[in-house]
Motif scaffolding. Sequence first.
Motif, PDB file in Angstrom:
ATOM      1  N   SER A   1      -3.482  -4.714  -0.263  1.00 46.47           N
ATOM      2  CA  SER A   1      -4.587  -3.283  -1.416  1.00 46.47           C
ATOM      3  C   SER A   1      -5.393  -2.920  -0.780  1.00 46.47           C
TER       4      SER A   1
ATOM      5  N   SER B   1      -4.954  -4.064  -8.485  1.00 44.92           N
ATOM      6  CA  SER B   1      -5.365  -5.337  -8.450  1.00 44.92           C
ATOM      7  C   SER B   1      -5.932  -6.387  -7.699  1.00 44.92           C
TER       8      SER B   1
ATOM      9  N   PRO C   1     -10.602  -6.642  -0.826  1.00 43.48           N
ATOM     10  CA  PRO C   1      -9.411  -7.198  -1.172  1.00 43.48           C
ATOM     11  C   PRO C   1      -8.683  -8.092   0.136  1.00 43.48           C
TER      12      PRO C   1
ATOM     13  N   MET D   1      -1.662  -1.319  -7.024  1.00 48.16           N
ATOM     14  CA  MET D   1      -2.252  -1.989  -5.588  1.00 48.16           C
ATOM     15  C   MET D   1      -4.120  -1.403  -5.806  1.00 48.16           C
TER      16      MET D   1
ATOM     17  N   THR E   1      -4.574  -0.212   1.221  1.00 49.53           N
ATOM     18  CA  THR E   1      -4.999   0.658   0.616  1.00 49.53           C
ATOM     19  C   THR E   1      -6.557   1.952   0.326  1.00 49.53           C
TER      20      THR E   1
ATOM     21  N   SER F   1       0.609  -1.608  -0.153  1.00 47.69           N
ATOM     22  CA  SER F   1      -0.090   0.094  -0.137  1.00 47.69           C
ATOM     23  C   SER F   1       0.871   1.165   0.317  1.00 47.69           C
TER      24      SER F   1
END
Length: 291
Positions: free
Chosen positions: A241, A177, A255, A174, A244, A102
């Motif tokens: 992620s 993903s 996530p 991130m 983030t 992140s």
Amino acid sequence: MKIAFIGFGEATSAVLEGWGGSLPGEVSVFDIKSTDARTAEEINDRGARFAVRVCDSSGAATQDAEVIFSFVTADQALVAAQTAAKEGIAAGTYWFDCNSCSPGTKRKAAEVITQAGGRYVDVAVMAPVHPKLNLVPLLISGRHASDAAPLLQGLPMAPSVVRGEVGAASSIKMVRSVFVKGLEAITVEMMIAAQTAGCFDEVVQSLAKSYPQLDLERLAEYNFERTLTHGARRAAEMIESGATLDELGLVGDLPRAIASVQAGQGRVGSGAIVEGDLPATVAAVAKARRG
């Protein structure tokens, strides 16, 4: 040029393979596995294959290095930076943090490296390292990114500068993903459920008709291979992620759910893969996942 790599897994190996017999300098590598008797031989053999020096500590690898690449799992990225800073890095050394973390984690690592006298660069690896190897697309950001870009290009590598401070490149990676690893998780869970429910063929045929552009079976074979081989690493990335999204004031629960699927696949491992037989692979994974 003296170059060090922290972490000697798929990514580092791919970069070294791409450089081939023309290494751009004296290369040293440290991987935590080299300190474990069960895995040290594997790491040493890898070092011999690429003609690089395998060290028994981070400090030994980074001593006098002008360029350091950090390729570790996401949950160890900050630890790697802290260890290197504690053991000492040369003033002005570039620290390329290539880990899937992140923006918040990257900023913490940047502070550690900067205080130690290094030049921190946020690096986001934007595609699988195969087949492009050292020329896999990289996004880089931070105050030293523009100065670092020509250095990376000369190694050679393939950087593109993202405007902004540390975290700008990682934000792109991130958020992206969530989709990439999420699609893997959806595919895996759907096929395991279909196999367990006894309707595998019917579900696959129905989805293939609805989404002909996906080439579902080929996609599934790839996703099962990736998650079974690299599930633990992908799970760590998805935790980042989730962090983030939390940092953005959103909710990182999706996530984290993806991370749970990826971790489950990693625990099953690549031994469940039956080459060329997707239904058999799915059946083997379903059996293992049910315990």
